[in-house]
Write a protein that holds these residues in place. Sequence first.
Motif, PDB file in Angstrom:
ATOM      1  N   HIS A  73      32.442  -5.119  42.255  1.00  0.00           N
ATOM      2  CA  HIS A  73      32.491  -4.014  41.294  1.00  0.00           C
ATOM      3  C   HIS A  73      31.169  -3.904  40.535  1.00  0.00           C
ATOM      4  O   HIS A  73      30.653  -2.820  40.308  1.00  0.00           O
ATOM      5  CB  HIS A  73      33.638  -4.215  40.304  1.00  0.00           C
ATOM      6  CG  HIS A  73      34.958  -4.285  40.979  1.00  0.00           C
ATOM      7  ND1 HIS A  73      35.411  -5.423  41.604  1.00  0.00           N
ATOM      8  CD2 HIS A  73      35.923  -3.367  41.149  1.00  0.00           C
ATOM      9  CE1 HIS A  73      36.601  -5.196  42.116  1.00  0.00           C
ATOM     10  NE2 HIS A  73      36.936  -3.957  41.860  1.00  0.00           N
ATOM     11  N   PHE A 118      40.642  -6.705  43.943  1.00  0.00           N
ATOM     12  CA  PHE A 118      39.694  -6.634  42.839  1.00  0.00           C
ATOM     13  C   PHE A 118      38.788  -7.864  42.870  1.00  0.00           C
ATOM     14  O   PHE A 118      39.259  -8.985  42.769  1.00  0.00           O
ATOM     15  CB  PHE A 118      40.448  -6.575  41.508  1.00  0.00           C
ATOM     16  CG  PHE A 118      39.577  -6.212  40.347  1.00  0.00           C
ATOM     17  CD1 PHE A 118      39.410  -4.892  39.982  1.00  0.00           C
ATOM     18  CD2 PHE A 118      38.910  -7.197  39.636  1.00  0.00           C
ATOM     19  CE1 PHE A 118      38.604  -4.555  38.904  1.00  0.00           C
ATOM     20  CE2 PHE A 118      38.109  -6.858  38.563  1.00  0.00           C
ATOM     21  CZ  PHE A 118      37.956  -5.539  38.198  1.00  0.00           C
ATOM     22  N   GLN A 138      35.105   6.938  38.760  1.00  0.00           N
ATOM     23  CA  GLN A 138      36.341   6.162  38.785  1.00  0.00           C
ATOM     24  C   GLN A 138      36.621   5.793  40.233  1.00  0.00           C
ATOM     25  O   GLN A 138      36.630   6.652  41.113  1.00  0.00           O
ATOM     26  CB  GLN A 138      37.519   6.942  38.202  1.00  0.00           C
ATOM     27  CG  GLN A 138      38.763   6.085  38.077  1.00  0.00           C
ATOM     28  CD  GLN A 138      39.890   6.804  37.363  1.00  0.00           C
ATOM     29  OE1 GLN A 138      40.285   7.889  37.756  1.00  0.00           O
ATOM     30  NE2 GLN A 138      40.418   6.190  36.314  1.00  0.00           N
ATOM     31  N   LYS A 140      38.368  -0.909  32.551  1.00  0.00           N
ATOM     32  CA  LYS A 140      39.717  -0.480  32.893  1.00  0.00           C
ATOM     33  C   LYS A 140      40.551  -0.572  31.623  1.00  0.00           C
ATOM     34  O   LYS A 140      40.646  -1.635  31.014  1.00  0.00           O
ATOM     35  CB  LYS A 140      40.334  -1.353  33.992  1.00  0.00           C
ATOM     36  CG  LYS A 140      41.701  -0.866  34.440  1.00  0.00           C
ATOM     37  CD  LYS A 140      42.228  -1.673  35.609  1.00  0.00           C
ATOM     38  CE  LYS A 140      43.569  -1.150  36.065  1.00  0.00           C
ATOM     39  NZ  LYS A 140      44.110  -1.961  37.151  1.00  0.00           N
ATOM     40  N   ARG A 193      38.981   2.787  42.489  1.00  0.00           N
ATOM     41  CA  ARG A 193      39.873   1.627  42.545  1.00  0.00           C
ATOM     42  C   ARG A 193      39.465   0.749  43.725  1.00  0.00           C
ATOM     43  O   ARG A 193      39.153   1.257  44.801  1.00  0.00           O
ATOM     44  CB  ARG A 193      41.314   2.081  42.688  1.00  0.00           C
ATOM     45  CG  ARG A 193      41.853   2.718  41.424  1.00  0.00           C
ATOM     46  CD  ARG A 193      43.274   3.229  41.615  1.00  0.00           C
ATOM     47  NE  ARG A 193      43.821   3.740  40.377  1.00  0.00           N
ATOM     48  CZ  ARG A 193      43.624   4.969  39.915  1.00  0.00           C
ATOM     49  NH1 ARG A 193      42.872   5.819  40.585  1.00  0.00           N
ATOM     50  NH2 ARG A 193      44.163   5.352  38.766  1.00  0.00           N
ATOM     51  N   ASP A 251      40.563  -2.643  46.068  1.00  0.00           N
ATOM     52  CA  ASP A 251      41.663  -3.521  46.451  1.00  0.00           C
ATOM     53  C   ASP A 251      41.197  -4.397  47.609  1.00  0.00           C
ATOM     54  O   ASP A 251      40.873  -3.870  48.675  1.00  0.00           O
ATOM     55  CB  ASP A 251      42.878  -2.696  46.861  1.00  0.00           C
ATOM     56  CG  ASP A 251      44.111  -3.557  47.088  1.00  0.00           C
ATOM     57  OD1 ASP A 251      44.212  -4.631  46.455  1.00  0.00           O
ATOM     58  OD2 ASP A 251      44.957  -3.148  47.900  1.00  0.00           O
ATOM     59  N   THR A 269      37.582   1.345  36.822  1.00  0.00           N
ATOM     60  CA  THR A 269      38.285   0.821  37.996  1.00  0.00           C
ATOM     61  C   THR A 269      39.778   1.154  38.001  1.00  0.00           C
ATOM     62  O   THR A 269      40.562   0.459  38.639  1.00  0.00           O
ATOM     63  CB  THR A 269      38.073  -0.705  38.118  1.00  0.00           C
ATOM     64  OG1 THR A 269      38.590  -1.338  36.951  1.00  0.00           O
ATOM     65  CG2 THR A 269      36.609  -1.042  38.297  1.00  0.00           C
ATOM     66  N   GLY A 270      40.143   2.226  37.307  1.00  0.00           N
ATOM     67  CA  GLY A 270      41.534   2.675  37.391  1.00  0.00           C
ATOM     68  C   GLY A 270      42.261   2.757  36.063  1.00  0.00           C
ATOM     69  O   GLY A 270      43.456   2.460  35.997  1.00  0.00           O
TER      70      GLY A 270
END
Length: 172
Positions: A65, A60, A54, A10, A56, A58, A34-35
């Motif tokens: 991941h 994290f 890519q 990121k 995201r 939530d 991841t954003g």
Amino acid sequence: MKTAAYTICKNEIKKDEQWLYYTKHFDYRVVLDTGSTDGTYEELKKVPGIILEQKRFDPFKFDEHRIYNLNMIPDDVDWCLSPDMDEYFSINVLDQMEKTINENPNVTNISCDRLDIYNDVVRVGPPERLGTNKIHRRHMYTWFARVYEHLKYCGPGNEVEIYNDDIYLIHD
């Protein structure tokens, strides 16, 4: 032996070229962004052959991941290396891996020394002091722990870790 370098990132625009350089001889390079908002994702999209996504998350959680990233790797890969975007293995890593595997066919992960370079401070540490188990068989490991994540063996039989003092993981 098929290899893949994989990482999550990121906002790593300052490190992506270095990571790409040191992973150029791997069969696959797999990145989960991841954003990023600094252009990292757009720059990585320009790299031929890269496996890039890519997504995201939530909240994290590092282990989730990393597991997602690990699952992006093609099934035909034998060995995975997971340097972060600000890390790279010594240029001899693939030759030394092959040597280690030929000498120890049952090896499941290869550990090495790590060099941490922070401004004017350099720390050198063996695997028992600075974790470096980032070279592992593709289907025998998963990631564990939401913070300070690490690899956990989940393969058949016993884990066989071999230390190779000719490989370095450099973190800058």
